[in-house]
Design a protein around this motif. Structure first.
Motif, short mmCIF file in Angstrom:
data_model
loop_
_atom_site.label_atom_id
_atom_site.label_comp_id
_atom_site.label_asym_id
_atom_site.label_seq_id
_atom_site.Cartn_x
_atom_site.Cartn_y
_atom_site.Cartn_z
N THR A 272 -32.89 97.72 51.32
CA THR A 272 -32.99 96.28 51.92
C THR A 272 -34.22 95.82 51.46
OG1 THR A 272 -34.11 97.13 53.96
CG2 THR A 272 -31.83 97.09 53.84
N PHE A 273 -34.50 94.39 51.48
CA PHE A 273 -35.63 93.83 51.22
C PHE A 273 -36.69 94.16 52.13
CE2 PHE A 273 -33.26 91.23 48.44
CZ PHE A 273 -33.95 91.00 47.51
N LEU A 274 -36.53 94.53 53.52
CA LEU A 274 -37.59 95.22 54.26
C LEU A 274 -38.11 96.38 53.48
CD1 LEU A 274 -39.23 94.53 56.72
CD2 LEU A 274 -37.63 95.63 57.99
N ASP A 275 -37.11 97.33 53.23
CA ASP A 275 -37.73 98.43 52.58
C ASP A 275 -38.38 98.16 51.43
OD1 ASP A 275 -35.97 100.01 54.34
OD2 ASP A 275 -34.34 99.82 53.17
N LYS A 276 -38.05 97.13 50.44
CA LYS A 276 -38.81 96.97 49.26
C LYS A 276 -40.23 96.41 49.73
CE LYS A 276 -34.37 95.40 47.37
NZ LYS A 276 -33.82 96.64 46.94
N SER A 277 -40.23 95.84 50.78
CA SER A 277 -41.44 95.26 51.06
C SER A 277 -42.57 96.18 51.66
CB SER A 277 -41.44 94.30 52.38
OG SER A 277 -42.67 93.81 52.92
N HIS A 278 -41.90 97.29 52.10
CA HIS A 278 -42.82 98.38 52.43
C HIS A 278 -43.49 99.22 51.34
CE1 HIS A 278 -41.85 97.75 56.63
NE2 HIS A 278 -40.79 98.06 56.75
N LEU A 279 -42.60 99.19 50.32
CA LEU A 279 -43.03 99.94 49.13
C LEU A 279 -44.02 99.41 48.33
CD1 LEU A 279 -39.62 101.82 47.92
CD2 LEU A 279 -41.65 102.52 48.71
N ARG A 308 -33.46 89.98 62.72
CA ARG A 308 -33.74 89.36 61.51
C ARG A 308 -35.05 89.02 61.45
NH1 ARG A 308 -30.94 83.79 61.23
NH2 ARG A 308 -32.43 83.44 62.53
N ASP A 309 -35.42 87.96 62.47
CA ASP A 309 -36.62 87.18 62.59
C ASP A 309 -37.91 88.21 62.43
OD1 ASP A 309 -35.17 84.92 62.87
OD2 ASP A 309 -35.51 84.74 64.89
N THR A 310 -37.69 89.36 63.06
CA THR A 310 -38.89 90.41 63.06
C THR A 310 -39.10 90.89 61.49
OG1 THR A 310 -38.42 91.10 65.24
CG2 THR A 310 -39.58 92.56 63.81
N ALA A 311 -38.07 90.88 60.78
CA ALA A 311 -37.99 91.30 59.41
C ALA A 311 -38.74 90.07 58.44
CB ALA A 311 -36.45 91.90 58.86
N ILE A 312 -38.22 88.96 58.90
CA ILE A 312 -38.63 87.87 57.96
C ILE A 312 -40.38 87.65 58.33
CG2 ILE A 312 -38.75 85.45 57.82
CD1 ILE A 312 -35.88 85.19 58.33
N GLN A 313 -40.58 88.09 59.50
CA GLN A 313 -42.11 88.06 59.93
C GLN A 313 -42.92 89.06 59.11
OE1 GLN A 313 -43.71 85.90 61.54
NE2 GLN A 313 -45.75 87.06 61.01
N SER A 314 -42.17 90.17 59.11
CA SER A 314 -42.84 91.35 58.19
C SER A 314 -43.07 90.87 56.78
CB SER A 314 -41.94 92.59 58.13
OG SER A 314 -41.87 93.11 59.58
N LEU A 315 -42.16 90.13 56.18
CA LEU A 315 -42.06 89.84 54.67
C LEU A 315 -43.34 88.72 54.67
CD1 LEU A 315 -38.38 89.08 54.13
CD2 LEU A 315 -39.82 91.02 53.20
N HIS A 316 -43.73 87.74 55.85
CA HIS A 316 -44.74 87.01 55.86
C HIS A 316 -46.15 88.06 55.56
CE1 HIS A 316 -43.99 82.74 56.35
NE2 HIS A 316 -42.87 83.11 56.63
N GLN A 317 -46.09 88.89 56.77
CA GLN A 317 -47.32 89.60 56.59
C GLN A 317 -47.71 90.45 55.40
OE1 GLN A 317 -46.31 92.19 60.13
NE2 GLN A 317 -47.01 90.67 61.73
N ASN A 318 -46.75 90.86 54.66
CA ASN A 318 -46.86 91.55 53.59
C ASN A 318 -46.66 90.50 52.30
OD1 ASN A 318 -47.07 93.96 54.36
ND2 ASN A 318 -44.77 94.52 54.08
N GLN A 319 -47.07 89.20 52.43
CA GLN A 319 -47.26 88.12 51.68
C GLN A 319 -46.24 88.24 50.41
OE1 GLN A 319 -51.49 89.11 50.84
NE2 GLN A 319 -52.12 87.54 52.55
N HIS A 320 -45.17 88.05 50.62
CA HIS A 320 -44.03 88.14 49.72
C HIS A 320 -43.57 86.48 49.47
CE1 HIS A 320 -43.47 92.38 49.44
NE2 HIS A 320 -43.21 92.49 50.71
#
Length: 373
Positions: A272-279, A308-320
């Motif tokens: 998932t993109f959340l997994d990719k974001s963490h890496l 879903r919204d929590t995951a998108i917020q994580s993508l924001h925080q990781n500056q993707h």
């Protein structure tokens, strides 16, 4: 000494899954004392629904090299569950042997073995003039031979001879074997000691996630466009783990590398993109219209808009950032401006308009055309 006795003396333990011909191999293994040293579990997912349930999806063909390898991977993962510290091997076998109904195509048997460090597949085309008992014996022989290969008991050709029954795979029948021995980063990825084969100090700045099966002209033009627009090299990212299917095995990975034309690439355990974001925090992702729609779909988050919204917020925080290419779907060509996605996700996206870039080609279409030919 009989080959099965020798198998029982090895430190390796198996989970075996067999459908179609060759199931007698299980009874042969169990008939010789010491079977508990060799077998952790054996399964016979014989019906179409049983095989589908075992794999977790419906295979394109029940009898193929890919299905045998996917069965072997499922068996390997099960073996790791049963004995996480031991030397375990998964074996999958699927065969179509002579039957009382009319069936087109060859009678055939495919066997695969999967271990921490090795994938091998064995293919046998059976003589259609042979009776079912003879074909069953040949499938059994191939299965036990594959086990011997997995344990390192035999060399790499398929002319195995069993001391017990003096039978071997007939030389007049077409037999083939392929194998891949994994480098250490691939092994670490499969056993879970790492989540990526990336080894450099600096993380990739632009990632292009995909299966790339195969890498085609559309991918190459997308890479060139993205590198010019974003000013950095694109790294291809292939997740060996999938939400719905068994992981890619080492033959899959070896074949995929051969298709990548020396482009920078990494394998990950990041479906998932959340997994990719963490890496890879801060990376820009190259995606198509259909992918950005999936990222916004609650069904991929347990049907929860909150998740879903929590995951998108994580993508924001990781500056993707997401560079979104258009996609031809049916009669329409859809780009980011057509996407009905949350504002928070849209804020992370940059559109590639149809006037800037359009190419109507997909890997699935190429595979379908190739299969038809």
């Amino acid at each position: 000494m009989d080959l099965i006795e020798r198998l029982h003396q090895q430190p390796h333990q198996f989970v075996i899954a067999i459908t179609g011909g060759g199931t007698s191999a299980i009874s042969e293994l169990l008939a010789i004392p010491g079977a508990s040293n060799t077998l952790l579990e054996s399964l016979i997912p014989y019906s179409q629904e049983s095989l589908k349930d075992y794999l977790g999806f419906e295979p394109t063909s029940a009898v193929s090299q890919n299905t045998a390898r996917q069965m072997a991977m499922r068996a390997y993962l099960r073996a790791k569950q049963l004995d996480s510290d031991g030397s375990v091997i998964g074996l999958g076998s699927t065969a179509a042997i002579t039957t009382n109904r009319d069936r087109k195509g060859d009678d055939r048997c495919f066997v695969a073995v999967q271990s921490d460090h090795h994938t091998a597949e064995f293919s046998l085309v059976l003589d259609k003039t042979s009776n079912r008992q003879t074909q069953e014996q040949h499938c059994q022989t191939l299965i036990l031979s594959a086990m011997a290969h997995g344990c390192g008991l035999e060399d790499n050709d398929l002319n195995y001879t069993f001391e017990k029954n003096k039978t071997s795979v007939p030389q007049t029948i077409n037999t083939q074997m392929r194998q891949a021995k994994a480098p250490m980063p691939w092994q670490q990825l499969l056993v879970g000691t790492t989540d990526s084969t990336h080894s450099g100090d600096a993380s990739p700045q632009i990632l292009f996630p995909g299966a790339f099966n195969p890498l085609h002209e559309g991918h190459l033009k997308m890479i060139a466009f993205a590198e010019q627009k974003l000013g950095s090299q694109v790294t291809l990212e292939i997740s060996t783990f999938n939400v719905d299917k068994p992981p890619l095995d080492y033959l899959d990975m070896q074949d995929r590398v051969g298709l990548l034309q020396n482009h920078p690439h990494i394998f990950t355990n990041a479906p998932t993109f959340l997994d990719k974001s963490h890496l890879f925090p801060g990376a820009s992702f190259i995606v198509g219209y259909d992918t950005i729609i999936r990222i916004a779909d609650p069904k991929y988050y347990n049907d929860s808009t909150r998740e879903r919204d929590t995951a998108i917020q994580s993508l924001h925080q990781n500056q993707h950032r997401f560079l979104v290419f258009g996609r031809s779907l049916g009669d329409a060509y859809l780009t980011l401006k057509h996407a009905d996605i949350p504002t928070a996700l849209m804020e992370l996206c940059d559109e590639v308009s149809e006037t800037e870039f359009r190419i109507d080609i997909s890997s699935s279409e190429i595979r379908a055309k190739s299969a038809a030919e």
